[in-house]
Scaffold this motif. Structure first.
Motif, mmCIF file in Angstrom:
data_model
loop_
_atom_site.group_PDB
_atom_site.id
_atom_site.type_symbol
_atom_site.label_atom_id
_atom_site.label_comp_id
_atom_site.label_asym_id
_atom_site.label_seq_id
_atom_site.Cartn_x
_atom_site.Cartn_y
_atom_site.Cartn_z
ATOM 1 N N THR A 1 -53.300 0.748 23.895
ATOM 2 C CA THR A 1 -53.516 2.105 24.409
ATOM 3 C C THR A 1 -52.430 3.032 23.891
ATOM 4 O OG1 THR A 1 -54.640 1.338 26.405
ATOM 5 C CG2 THR A 1 -53.624 3.525 26.495
ATOM 6 N N ILE A 2 -51.191 2.565 23.980
ATOM 7 C CA ILE A 2 -50.055 3.355 23.497
ATOM 8 C C ILE A 2 -50.149 3.543 21.984
ATOM 9 C CG2 ILE A 2 -47.537 3.293 23.164
ATOM 10 C CD1 ILE A 2 -47.521 1.783 25.955
ATOM 11 N N TYR A 3 -50.459 2.481 21.274
ATOM 12 C CA TYR A 3 -50.540 2.546 19.812
ATOM 13 C C TYR A 3 -51.580 3.577 19.372
ATOM 14 C CZ TYR A 3 -51.507 1.034 15.002
ATOM 15 O OH TYR A 3 -51.709 0.989 13.644
ATOM 16 N N GLU A 4 -52.754 3.510 19.939
ATOM 17 C CA GLU A 4 -53.817 4.421 19.496
ATOM 18 C C GLU A 4 -53.472 5.873 19.803
ATOM 19 O OE1 GLU A 4 -58.610 5.133 19.510
ATOM 20 O OE2 GLU A 4 -57.784 3.299 20.380
ATOM 21 N N ALA B 1 -50.504 7.227 20.378
ATOM 22 C CA ALA B 1 -49.335 7.640 19.604
ATOM 23 C C ALA B 1 -49.719 7.923 18.154
ATOM 24 C CB ALA B 1 -48.259 6.560 19.668
ATOM 25 N N MET B 2 -50.460 7.018 17.546
ATOM 26 C CA MET B 2 -50.829 7.173 16.143
ATOM 27 C C MET B 2 -51.666 8.423 15.916
ATOM 28 S SD MET B 2 -49.796 4.749 13.937
ATOM 29 C CE MET B 2 -51.054 4.226 12.761
ATOM 30 N N ARG B 3 -52.704 8.589 16.691
ATOM 31 C CA ARG B 3 -53.590 9.753 16.496
ATOM 32 C C ARG B 3 -52.831 11.060 16.707
ATOM 33 N NH1 ARG B 3 -58.764 8.510 15.648
ATOM 34 N NH2 ARG B 3 -59.519 6.424 16.239
ATOM 35 N N THR B 4 -51.989 11.090 17.730
ATOM 36 C CA THR B 4 -51.255 12.322 18.037
ATOM 37 C C THR B 4 -50.237 12.644 16.958
ATOM 38 O OG1 THR B 4 -51.522 11.867 20.409
ATOM 39 C CG2 THR B 4 -49.870 13.495 19.784
ATOM 40 N N VAL B 5 -49.482 11.641 16.505
ATOM 41 C CA VAL B 5 -48.426 11.891 15.522
ATOM 42 C C VAL B 5 -49.016 12.211 14.144
ATOM 43 C CG1 VAL B 5 -46.474 10.852 14.301
ATOM 44 C CG2 VAL B 5 -46.679 10.592 16.777
ATOM 45 N N PHE B 6 -50.072 11.523 13.743
ATOM 46 C CA PHE B 6 -50.721 11.865 12.469
ATOM 47 C C PHE B 6 -51.183 13.319 12.483
ATOM 48 C CE2 PHE B 6 -50.914 7.470 11.034
ATOM 49 C CZ PHE B 6 -51.117 7.570 9.668
ATOM 50 N N LYS C 1 -57.672 3.553 8.834
ATOM 51 C CA LYS C 1 -58.567 4.681 9.116
ATOM 52 C C LYS C 1 -57.830 6.012 8.997
ATOM 53 C CE LYS C 1 -61.357 6.555 12.931
ATOM 54 N NZ LYS C 1 -62.547 6.893 12.119
ATOM 55 N N LEU C 2 -56.646 6.101 9.613
ATOM 56 C CA LEU C 2 -55.913 7.359 9.607
ATOM 57 C C LEU C 2 -55.322 7.664 8.236
ATOM 58 C CD1 LEU C 2 -54.185 7.138 13.102
ATOM 59 C CD2 LEU C 2 -56.194 8.475 12.450
ATOM 60 N N ALA C 3 -54.978 6.626 7.468
ATOM 61 C CA ALA C 3 -54.511 6.862 6.102
ATOM 62 C C ALA C 3 -55.585 7.554 5.277
ATOM 63 C CB ALA C 3 -54.097 5.546 5.449
ATOM 64 N N HIS C 4 -56.829 7.164 5.472
ATOM 65 C CA HIS C 4 -57.920 7.818 4.744
ATOM 66 C C HIS C 4 -58.200 9.220 5.289
ATOM 67 C CE1 HIS C 4 -59.266 4.893 1.796
ATOM 68 N NE2 HIS C 4 -59.017 3.942 2.679
ATOM 69 N N LYS D 1 -44.710 10.723 29.174
ATOM 70 C CA LYS D 1 -43.448 11.424 28.926
ATOM 71 C C LYS D 1 -43.252 11.674 27.439
ATOM 72 C CE LYS D 1 -38.431 11.020 29.627
ATOM 73 N NZ LYS D 1 -37.337 10.181 30.164
ATOM 74 N N ALA D 2 -43.524 10.653 26.632
ATOM 75 C CA ALA D 2 -43.353 10.784 25.186
ATOM 76 C C ALA D 2 -44.308 11.811 24.603
ATOM 77 C CB ALA D 2 -43.554 9.429 24.512
ATOM 78 N N LEU D 3 -45.564 11.799 25.050
ATOM 79 C CA LEU D 3 -46.547 12.751 24.529
ATOM 80 C C LEU D 3 -46.240 14.170 25.008
ATOM 81 C CD1 LEU D 3 -49.860 10.698 24.882
ATOM 82 C CD2 LEU D 3 -48.528 11.122 22.805
ATOM 83 N N HIS D 4 -45.703 14.272 26.221
ATOM 84 C CA HIS D 4 -45.326 15.592 26.740
ATOM 85 C C HIS D 4 -44.201 16.180 25.905
ATOM 86 C CE1 HIS D 4 -44.639 18.844 29.542
ATOM 87 N NE2 HIS D 4 -43.356 18.493 29.635
ATOM 88 N N ILE D 5 -43.210 15.354 25.587
ATOM 89 C CA ILE D 5 -42.103 15.808 24.750
ATOM 90 C C ILE D 5 -42.623 16.223 23.368
ATOM 91 C CG2 ILE D 5 -40.022 15.050 23.531
ATOM 92 C CD1 ILE D 5 -39.396 13.264 25.953
#
Length: 382
Positions: free
Chosen positions: A233-236, A238-243, A284-287, A375-379
């Protein structure tokens, strides 16, 4: 253009501290043999690693430190003399030709970079790399030179691209993070076991970068005993948001395989399920964001028999659009390596169920992880 190239040279096995040290690159041979046994890796897919030059290594390391490493590997430096450089310690003892062995791991990652950015392949894998604890002038945590830091500087200098570095090793990717902490054109994302319990003790959500680089460092520290569902859950998210936030030109993923329940150095409760999903989303996100430009390196992983070969094989099959392996492992591979393995090998791609006794604190751990994620996504959104 090939889908992917696999970087490997037998001399990469020369990066060896001792017969009893937990860092053991025999896992490269085990993984390659497993991939060949299932017909996923062919000789024409393999390109040799090369030695990185001193000039290339100096992109991310002090020249004086490089000289210290050379002297140590040729018997011209005592362990006591090397201690202030992190060399000759229990974690990173001196071994013969340590500069040459380390330079080959760095050069392997540079080979992967050039293969992708010169259009020879969409993706590239150097499992011998991923030494993310190395610092500018000091070895740390089994890592002498930091191949990912060198590779990112190399990409900036030679290709002028914005780089996203993603690290899913159970240990925080501190060496890479601090190398680019003030650089707005490099983004680091690390999902790791909280430093409260595990080396190197860093990687808090509040580590966000500095100066012009503020807002390009992202950390998601998960609690000890975290299981698959919470980790993914965290990985998905985090990845989508940061990309989406950073929009990189190229992505480098560090694929430590030490978040598994069997790993002897960590306290996470992952199974093979996370290693199926980690490369799938990265691909997927690399493409979606980078025109497919994806370079993957290895990293941690200290159960070299039951975990690492299966986990790392899934990166290569994903890169080549092959079905994720399921069912029994090849009998030939099991028969051959069981003779040498000190543990009973897992005979299938999937882990046995149940792999461990239910965790009494499961709900509490998941709630702590959910709070950390928010907290991390809010920051990140500020």
């Amino acid at each position: 253009m090939k889908n992917a190239v696999f970087v490997y040279s037998p001399d990469q096995l020369g990066y060896k501290f001792s017969d009893t040290h937990p860092f053991n690159h025999k896992r490269l041979v085990l993984t390659m043999d497993l991939l060949k046994n299932i017909g996923a890796l062919k000789n024409e897919d393999i390109i040799p690693a090369r030695l990185a030059t001193d000039e290339e290594i100096a992109l991310a390391h002090d020249e004086k430190y490089i000289d210290i490493v050379k002297r140590a590997g040729h018997g011209k430096l005592s362990a006591k003399q090397g201690e202030s450089y992190g060399i000759g310690t229990e974690d990173t003892p001196i071994f013969p030709n340590m500069h040459e062995a380390s330079a080959l791991l760095v050069g392997g990652t540079l080979q992967a970079v050039d293969a992708v950015l010169q259009g020879k392949a969409r993706h590239a894998l150097n499992l011998g790399g991923g030494l993310h604890h190395g610092f500018y002038g000091r070895a740390s945590g089994f890592c002498i030179y930091n191949d990912s830091s060198v590779a990112i500087r190399y990409i900036q200098k030679k290709y002028g691209l914005r780089v996203l570095y993603v690290d899913t090793d159970a240990h925080h990717g501190d060496g890479v993070q601090w190398s680019f902490y003030d650089d707005p054109n490099v983004c680091t994302l690390s999902i790791h076991e909280t430093g409260r319990y595990l080396f190197p003790g860093t990687g808090n959500v509040t580590e966000r970068g500095n100066g012009q680089g503020y807002g390009t460092s992202f950390n998601f520290p998960v609690d000890a005993f975290t299981e698959d569902e919470s980790f993914l859950t965290i990985y998905e998210q985090a990845m989508r948001t940061v990309f989406e936030h950073f929009k990189p030109d190229v992505v480098i993923t560090q694929n430590g395989a030490d978040a598994h329940y069997f790993d002897p150095l960590t306290h996470l409760y992952g199974t093979m399920e996370i290693y199926k999903e980690i490369p799938k989303l990265a691909h997927k996100l690399a493409h979606e964001y980078c025109d497919g430009r994806w370079i993957a390196v290895g990293g941690g992983g200290y159960d070299i028999w039951r975990v690492v070969p299966r986990a790392w094989s899934m990166i290569w099959t994903e890169m080549n659009d092959l079905p994720c392996p399921t069912g029994p492992l090849p009998k030939g591979w099991l028969t051959h390596w069981q003779q040498e393995a000190p543990v009973e090998l897992i005979p299938t791609w999937e882990d046995p169920k149940p792999l461990y006794e239910p965790i009494p604190r499961k709900a509490e751990i998941e709630e702590k992880n959910a709070q950390m994620l928010q907290k991390a996504l809010h920051i990140l959104s500020k």
